[in-house]
Design a protein around this motif. Structure first.
Motif, PDB file in Angstrom:
ATOM      1  N   ARG A  35      26.627  -9.807  28.998  1.00  0.00           N
ATOM      2  CA  ARG A  35      27.267  -8.539  28.652  1.00  0.00           C
ATOM      3  C   ARG A  35      28.767  -8.545  28.925  1.00  0.00           C
ATOM      4  NH1 ARG A  35      23.069  -4.327  31.552  1.00  0.00           N
ATOM      5  NH2 ARG A  35      21.483  -4.221  29.902  1.00  0.00           N
ATOM      6  N   ALA A  36      29.172  -9.299  29.928  1.00  0.00           N
ATOM      7  CA  ALA A  36      30.579  -9.319  30.330  1.00  0.00           C
ATOM      8  C   ALA A  36      31.459  -9.775  29.179  1.00  0.00           C
ATOM      9  CB  ALA A  36      30.765 -10.230  31.539  1.00  0.00           C
ATOM     10  N   ARG A  37      32.611  -9.111  29.036  1.00  0.00           N
ATOM     11  CA  ARG A  37      33.526  -9.439  27.951  1.00  0.00           C
ATOM     12  C   ARG A  37      34.915  -9.842  28.449  1.00  0.00           C
ATOM     13  NH1 ARG A  37      31.843 -10.319  22.663  1.00  0.00           N
ATOM     14  NH2 ARG A  37      29.724  -9.505  22.559  1.00  0.00           N
ATOM     15  N   ALA A  38      35.138  -9.744  29.750  1.00  0.00           N
ATOM     16  CA  ALA A  38      36.446 -10.097  30.297  1.00  0.00           C
ATOM     17  C   ALA A  38      36.284 -10.552  31.738  1.00  0.00           C
ATOM     18  CB  ALA A  38      37.410  -8.910  30.225  1.00  0.00           C
ATOM     19  N   PHE A  39      37.213 -11.399  32.174  1.00  0.00           N
ATOM     20  CA  PHE A  39      37.215 -11.893  33.557  1.00  0.00           C
ATOM     21  C   PHE A  39      37.197 -10.727  34.534  1.00  0.00           C
ATOM     22  CE2 PHE A  39      39.148 -13.505  37.407  1.00  0.00           C
ATOM     23  CZ  PHE A  39      38.660 -14.802  37.526  1.00  0.00           C
ATOM     24  N   GLU A  40      37.898  -9.636  34.154  1.00  0.00           N
ATOM     25  CA  GLU A  40      38.029  -8.479  35.043  1.00  0.00           C
ATOM     26  C   GLU A  40      36.729  -7.693  35.185  1.00  0.00           C
ATOM     27  OE1 GLU A  40      41.656 -10.106  33.833  1.00  0.00           O
ATOM     28  OE2 GLU A  40      40.068  -9.248  32.535  1.00  0.00           O
ATOM     29  N   ASP A  41      35.709  -8.015  34.389  1.00  0.00           N
ATOM     30  CA  ASP A  41      34.424  -7.323  34.527  1.00  0.00           C
ATOM     31  C   ASP A  41      33.728  -7.689  35.830  1.00  0.00           C
ATOM     32  OD1 ASP A  41      34.837  -6.133  32.105  1.00  0.00           O
ATOM     33  OD2 ASP A  41      33.469  -7.433  30.983  1.00  0.00           O
ATOM     34  N   TYR A  42      34.188  -8.752  36.487  1.00  0.00           N
ATOM     35  CA  TYR A  42      33.601  -9.192  37.749  1.00  0.00           C
ATOM     36  C   TYR A  42      34.478  -8.759  38.918  1.00  0.00           C
ATOM     37  CZ  TYR A  42      30.799 -12.283  34.773  1.00  0.00           C
ATOM     38  OH  TYR A  42      29.953 -12.785  33.821  1.00  0.00           O
ATOM     39  N   SER A  43      33.836  -8.483  40.039  1.00  0.00           N
ATOM     40  CA  SER A  43      34.582  -8.098  41.244  1.00  0.00           C
ATOM     41  C   SER A  43      35.085  -9.314  42.006  1.00  0.00           C
ATOM     42  CB  SER A  43      33.690  -7.248  42.164  1.00  0.00           C
ATOM     43  OG  SER A  43      32.515  -7.966  42.523  1.00  0.00           O
ATOM     44  N   GLY A  44      34.595 -10.492  41.663  1.00  0.00           N
ATOM     45  CA  GLY A  44      35.012 -11.723  42.318  1.00  0.00           C
ATOM     46  C   GLY A  44      34.174 -12.881  41.820  1.00  0.00           C
ATOM     47  N   TRP A  45      34.502 -14.082  42.295  1.00  0.00           N
ATOM     48  CA  TRP A  45      33.746 -15.266  41.889  1.00  0.00           C
ATOM     49  C   TRP A  45      32.284 -15.138  42.286  1.00  0.00           C
ATOM     50  CZ3 TRP A  45      35.669 -18.373  38.498  1.00  0.00           C
ATOM     51  CH2 TRP A  45      37.030 -18.700  38.473  1.00  0.00           C
ATOM     52  N   ILE A  46      31.402 -15.644  41.463  1.00  0.00           N
ATOM     53  CA  ILE A  46      29.977 -15.748  41.794  1.00  0.00           C
ATOM     54  C   ILE A  46      29.766 -17.083  42.491  1.00  0.00           C
ATOM     55  CG2 ILE A  46      27.628 -15.859  40.882  1.00  0.00           C
ATOM     56  CD1 ILE A  46      28.671 -14.291  38.444  1.00  0.00           C
ATOM     57  N   ARG A  47      29.107 -17.059  43.632  1.00  0.00           N
ATOM     58  CA  ARG A  47      28.793 -18.274  44.373  1.00  0.00           C
ATOM     59  C   ARG A  47      27.394 -18.139  44.960  1.00  0.00           C
ATOM     60  NH1 ARG A  47      34.071 -20.242  45.845  1.00  0.00           N
ATOM     61  NH2 ARG A  47      35.593 -18.532  45.939  1.00  0.00           N
ATOM     62  N   HIS A  48      26.658 -19.226  44.986  1.00  0.00           N
ATOM     63  CA  HIS A  48      25.370 -19.245  45.669  1.00  0.00           C
ATOM     64  C   HIS A  48      24.941 -20.690  45.860  1.00  0.00           C
ATOM     65  CE1 HIS A  48      23.348 -20.011  41.755  1.00  0.00           C
ATOM     66  NE2 HIS A  48      24.262 -19.184  41.281  1.00  0.00           N
ATOM     67  N   ASP A  49      23.944 -20.907  46.681  1.00  0.00           N
ATOM     68  CA  ASP A  49      23.487 -22.255  46.981  1.00  0.00           C
ATOM     69  C   ASP A  49      22.859 -22.915  45.753  1.00  0.00           C
ATOM     70  OD1 ASP A  49      24.313 -22.005  49.570  1.00  0.00           O
ATOM     71  OD2 ASP A  49      22.348 -21.366  50.322  1.00  0.00           O
ATOM     72  N   GLY A  50      22.845 -24.244  45.757  1.00  0.00           N
ATOM     73  CA  GLY A  50      22.144 -25.000  44.724  1.00  0.00           C
ATOM     74  C   GLY A  50      23.057 -25.465  43.606  1.00  0.00           C
ATOM     75  N   GLU A  51      22.427 -25.975  42.555  1.00  0.00           N
ATOM     76  CA  GLU A  51      23.117 -26.436  41.364  1.00  0.00           C
ATOM     77  C   GLU A  51      22.528 -25.718  40.161  1.00  0.00           C
ATOM     78  OE1 GLU A  51      22.484 -30.662  41.545  1.00  0.00           O
ATOM     79  OE2 GLU A  51      24.339 -30.973  42.650  1.00  0.00           O
ATOM     80  N   GLU A  52      23.310 -25.614  39.099  1.00  0.00           N
ATOM     81  CA  GLU A  52      22.843 -24.890  37.923  1.00  0.00           C
ATOM     82  C   GLU A  52      23.107 -25.687  36.648  1.00  0.00           C
ATOM     83  OE1 GLU A  52      22.714 -20.157  38.765  1.00  0.00           O
ATOM     84  OE2 GLU A  52      24.618 -20.934  38.051  1.00  0.00           O
ATOM     85  N   PHE A  53      22.212 -25.486  35.702  1.00  0.00           N
ATOM     86  CA  PHE A  53      22.377 -26.024  34.350  1.00  0.00           C
ATOM     87  C   PHE A  53      22.376 -24.836  33.405  1.00  0.00           C
ATOM     88  CE2 PHE A  53      20.424 -27.260  30.305  1.00  0.00           C
ATOM     89  CZ  PHE A  53      21.313 -28.251  29.902  1.00  0.00           C
ATOM     90  N   LEU A  54      23.337 -24.819  32.496  1.00  0.00           N
ATOM     91  CA  LEU A  54      23.483 -23.714  31.553  1.00  0.00           C
ATOM     92  C   LEU A  54      23.525 -24.270  30.140  1.00  0.00           C
ATOM     93  CD1 LEU A  54      26.141 -20.865  31.870  1.00  0.00           C
ATOM     94  CD2 LEU A  54      25.766 -22.053  29.723  1.00  0.00           C
ATOM     95  N   LEU A  55      22.706 -23.714  29.252  1.00  0.00           N
ATOM     96  CA  LEU A  55      22.665 -24.115  27.841  1.00  0.00           C
ATOM     97  C   LEU A  55      22.871 -22.872  26.986  1.00  0.00           C
ATOM     98  CD1 LEU A  55      22.006 -26.140  25.501  1.00  0.00           C
ATOM     99  CD2 LEU A  55      19.594 -25.494  25.808  1.00  0.00           C
TER     100      LEU A  55
END
Length: 211
Positions: free
Chosen positions: A141-161
């Motif tokens: 849904r996000a359309r701009a960097f400013e839509d977030y309050s800060g960087w998302i961080r969490h444990d582990g690794e992710e794969f995105l397709l």
């Protein structure tokens, strides 16, 4: 994912350190002949057939299997080549992998919904517990960097397709990059990251998070 967005899919884990035991570990003596026979039987070979494949006399193979003689290094090389194995396999069997028989099918659009302000997640394989991976589909849904309050961080690794549409993938240590349908990225989820849709329609992605 931030606190609002994060999906708690991994139960907490407690590591219990075993106390030292006074017992001395029992080490089985090396039985090269027994191991060789196991390999030969697994391959369904007779002594005669194994002799033809390895170039070693049938009597020699029999004596090795019955622990009557110890093979030279040259003989072990012939055994490994003829039986199509690595030399270390003559000394220790490969670790046995036990199938647990776990399976979870999620029909199209039948996952568990989890909407947030920036994503609309659909959690997959929700019937299985203690998973090492968490797969889910998301509409961005996000359309701009400013839509977030800060960087998302969490444990582990992710794969995105990217399944459809186009996104801009922002990450803490790299320049932003656009990813279109069929593109993918694998990254350390401890690194700050976020993404926004840049296509006319909201982008759809498949995410797999591994602990």
């Amino acid at each position: 994912m931030n606190e609002e967005q994060r999906v708690d899919v991994y139960p907490s884990m407690t590591v219990v350190k075993e106390q030292e035991s006074d017992k001395t570990e029992h080490i089985e003596p090396l039985q090269l002949g027994k191991r060789l026979k196991e390999i030969r039987m697994t391959l369904g070979l007779t002594l005669e057939e194994a002799s033809k494949r390895t170039g070693l006399a049938r009597s020699t193979l029999s004596k090795i299997e019955n622990e009557q003689i110890s093979p030279t290094f040259q003989a072990m090389q012939k055994l490994a080549t003829g039986l199509d194995i690595d030399i270390p396999q003559l000394f220790a069997p490969p670790k046995q992998i036990t199938a647990t028989g776990r399976r979870d099918i999620t029909r199209n659009e039948q996952g568990k919904p989890h909407p947030t302000t920036t994503y609309e997640h659909e959690l997959l394989a929700t019937q299985l517990t203690n998973k090492k991976m968490m797969p889910f589909k998301s509409r961005v849904r996000a359309r701009a960097f400013e839509d977030y309050s800060g960087w998302i961080r969490h444990d582990g690794e992710e794969f995105l397709l990217v399944l459809g549409g186009e996104i801009t993938f922002f990450s803490e240590f790299y320049e932003p990059v656009n990813l279109a349908e069929g593109d993918s990225v694998y990254y350390d989820a401890n690194m700050g990251h976020m993404l926004v849709s840049v296509s006319e329609e909201d982008a759809h992605i498949l995410w797999v998070t591994a602990s």
